[in-house]
Every structure is written in C-alpha cells, then in structure tokens.
Design a protein around this motif. Sequence first.
Motif, PDB file in Angstrom:
ATOM      1  N   THR A 162       3.394   1.984   6.095  1.00  9.74           N
ATOM      2  CA  THR A 162       4.628   2.751   5.932  1.00  9.74           C
ATOM      3  C   THR A 162       5.416   2.746   7.234  1.00  9.74           C
ATOM      4  O   THR A 162       6.637   2.536   7.245  1.00  9.74           O
ATOM      5  CB  THR A 162       4.329   4.192   5.511  1.00  9.74           C
ATOM      6  N   LYS A 163       4.725   2.946   8.348  1.00 11.44           N
ATOM      7  CA  LYS A 163       5.399   2.887   9.647  1.00 11.44           C
ATOM      8  C   LYS A 163       5.932   1.479   9.914  1.00 11.44           C
ATOM      9  O   LYS A 163       7.042   1.310  10.431  1.00 11.44           O
ATOM     10  CB  LYS A 163       4.458   3.294  10.778  1.00 11.44           C
ATOM     11  N   CYS A 164       5.159   0.456   9.553  1.00 10.34           N
ATOM     12  CA  CYS A 164       5.601  -0.924   9.765  1.00 10.34           C
ATOM     13  C   CYS A 164       6.886  -1.217   8.998  1.00 10.34           C
ATOM     14  O   CYS A 164       7.806  -1.859   9.521  1.00 10.34           O
ATOM     15  CB  CYS A 164       4.509  -1.901   9.334  1.00 10.34           C
ATOM     16  N   CYS A 165       6.947  -0.737   7.761  1.00  5.21           N
ATOM     17  CA  CYS A 165       8.143  -0.943   6.940  1.00  5.21           C
ATOM     18  C   CYS A 165       9.344  -0.259   7.571  1.00  5.21           C
ATOM     19  O   CYS A 165      10.432  -0.835   7.662  1.00  5.21           O
ATOM     20  CB  CYS A 165       7.891  -0.410   5.533  1.00  5.21           C
ATOM     21  N   TYR A 191      15.951  -6.269   5.997  1.00  7.00           N
ATOM     22  CA  TYR A 191      15.478  -5.950   4.639  1.00  7.00           C
ATOM     23  C   TYR A 191      14.296  -6.829   4.264  1.00  7.00           C
ATOM     24  O   TYR A 191      13.257  -6.345   3.801  1.00  7.00           O
ATOM     25  CB  TYR A 191      16.602  -6.131   3.617  1.00  7.00           C
ATOM     26  N   ARG A 192      14.436  -8.151   4.458  1.00  6.49           N
ATOM     27  CA  ARG A 192      13.315  -9.011   4.053  1.00  6.49           C
ATOM     28  C   ARG A 192      12.097  -8.753   4.939  1.00  6.49           C
ATOM     29  O   ARG A 192      10.968  -8.800   4.452  1.00  6.49           O
ATOM     30  CB  ARG A 192      13.691 -10.489   4.073  1.00  6.49           C
ATOM     31  N   MET A 193      12.329  -8.457   6.220  1.00 12.28           N
ATOM     32  CA  MET A 193      11.197  -8.091   7.069  1.00 12.28           C
ATOM     33  C   MET A 193      10.426  -6.909   6.487  1.00 12.28           C
ATOM     34  O   MET A 193       9.191  -6.897   6.479  1.00 12.28           O
ATOM     35  CB  MET A 193      11.686  -7.725   8.475  1.00 12.28           C
ATOM     36  N   SER A 194      11.148  -5.907   6.019  1.00  8.05           N
ATOM     37  CA  SER A 194      10.483  -4.719   5.482  1.00  8.05           C
ATOM     38  C   SER A 194       9.635  -5.065   4.265  1.00  8.05           C
ATOM     39  O   SER A 194       8.537  -4.525   4.083  1.00  8.05           O
ATOM     40  CB  SER A 194      11.510  -3.628   5.128  1.00  8.05           C
ATOM     41  N   ILE A 195      10.129  -5.994   3.431  1.00 10.12           N
ATOM     42  CA  ILE A 195       9.347  -6.429   2.271  1.00 10.12           C
ATOM     43  C   ILE A 195       8.109  -7.200   2.719  1.00 10.12           C
ATOM     44  O   ILE A 195       7.013  -7.018   2.176  1.00 10.12           O
ATOM     45  CB  ILE A 195      10.203  -7.292   1.323  1.00 10.12           C
ATOM     46  N   LEU A 196       8.261  -8.038   3.723  1.00 14.90           N
ATOM     47  CA  LEU A 196       7.118  -8.806   4.222  1.00 14.90           C
ATOM     48  C   LEU A 196       6.013  -7.898   4.745  1.00 14.90           C
ATOM     49  O   LEU A 196       4.821  -8.180   4.549  1.00 14.90           O
ATOM     50  CB  LEU A 196       7.552  -9.765   5.331  1.00 14.90           C
ATOM     51  N   THR A 197       6.392  -6.807   5.399  1.00 13.81           N
ATOM     52  CA  THR A 197       5.357  -5.898   5.898  1.00 13.81           C
ATOM     53  C   THR A 197       4.537  -5.328   4.748  1.00 13.81           C
ATOM     54  O   THR A 197       3.331  -5.086   4.891  1.00 13.81           O
ATOM     55  CB  THR A 197       5.944  -4.731   6.711  1.00 13.81           C
ATOM     56  N   MET A 198       5.183  -5.120   3.609  1.00  5.91           N
ATOM     57  CA  MET A 198       4.491  -4.567   2.451  1.00  5.91           C
ATOM     58  C   MET A 198       3.513  -5.557   1.830  1.00  5.91           C
ATOM     59  O   MET A 198       2.659  -5.174   1.034  1.00  5.91           O
ATOM     60  CB  MET A 198       5.520  -4.127   1.408  1.00  5.91           C
TER      61      MET A 198
END
Length: 253
Positions: A104-107, A84-91
């Motif tokens: 979007t793909k990175c998330c 979850y935190r990884m997905s936020i970091l990508t943003m």
Amino acid sequence: MAIDEATQINANPEPNTGQLKKEQVEESKWTVESVLSEFSLTYAESTTSPIPFFHLLERLKTTPRAGWRRFGINDCESISDHMYRMSILTMMAPASLSSKLDLTKCCRMALIHDMAESLVGDITPVDPVSKEEKSRRESETMDYICTNLLGKFNGGLNGKEARAIWQEYEDSVTAESLFVHDIDKMELLLQMVEYERSSGCEKDLGEFTWVAKKIQSSEVRAWAVQVFEERQALWKSFGKTPTWRADTEPKSE
C-alpha cells in the motif's frame, strides 16, 4: 508570462511543455515563487480545502515526460501517465516481494514520487542542472505543496504523510523505496519498447537500456529480461537489430 494552454484542463500540451527554459536552468534564480509568478492561475494557500492542491495536480496530467521529446516523440506520455502505471506495477509484486513489503505504501509512493515535477518540470540527466540543484527544487516544491496548500487541510495530516513518503523515496534506504525505484526503471523500459513498436522500429531508443543495470531486485530484473527478449524479437521481425548501451542487459537469477 501567462500560463500556457497545456496547464488548462483538457488542453493539448504545447511542443515545448516539460522542457526547461533557459531561465529555469540558472540554478540560483529558481524558486517556487518565481515559477508561480508566471501563471495567470493562482492556487489559494493556507485554506482548509484540498481543492487548490487538486488543481495543481492537473499540471502532472498535461506535462510530457521530457526524455522522449529528444527523440521526436511529441505526443508522449505525461508525468501522471508514468506514475499511474508505476502504481499498478507495484500491485503486481510477486509473493516473494509482497510478503516483505508494505505494498500500500509502495503504491502511494509511486503516485507521489514525481509530484514535485508539477512545478519543477521533468529534469532529465542531459539537462544542465546538477543533482543537488534538482533535489533542492523538488524538496522546496514538496514543502510548498504539503505546507502551503495542504498544511491546514485535515489538520495537515495528509500533507505531512505525503511529504514523508516523498522523502522516503528520495532517501532510498527502506525496502519499499528501493522497490519503487526499481519499478520506476521498469516502467521506463516498458514505455521504451512500446514507442519503438509504435514507430515500426523507426525509432531506436536503446539509449535508455542502461537503467536496467540499476535494478536491484531479482524479481524486477526478471521482468526486465522478458522485456528485453520481447524487444529483440520485435526488432528481428522488422529485419533490424536494436542498439544497446554497453553491458546493460539484465541477467535473471
């Protein structure tokens, strides 16, 4: 063996959840079927519903990240906490990266990359499982998830897409996959410092600083530099000096 309480909704994980059992280490014996056979809960396969898949994801919420357990952090983050935190970091990618990447793909990649650990568990570098064997287990698990559980949902499109994104991460060739690998390491460094802080610097997790050397993008390295500076200040405030893996501190450009 009956399914343990850690796989039940809202249950607290058992002390050994996420750690490999002896029989799981024996490479030739591990199969998706052998893992599933240990559960009292079964996941309906080849249906047009995504609900069985949704239930499988609960295992990611209740399986702790095994690396921290070696340091006595028994109430540590789960696999899904990490993703979850990884997905936020990508943003949060700065413009110098976001202009070149499909964020979007990175998330989505961040939310998928450890999905196989729902059955494989969190295999760490110190576990006696080869890199090739780890890859085999995770690949077969993703085949099971994306074909057996999702193959007939929405014409199989969602499963195929998830499998492709996972494979892209594993292949580590595209700009998106390389960025998400950097984010994976960055999230670990953040958690490392946070556990040291919460322990009042009684726990020294400097063993994990080596991952900073593997960060490729200058933008994520700059974040890592800030975290390392924060770590040094934290330890100094307690009158202590943290350990570092040799030549691990990243240098900003």
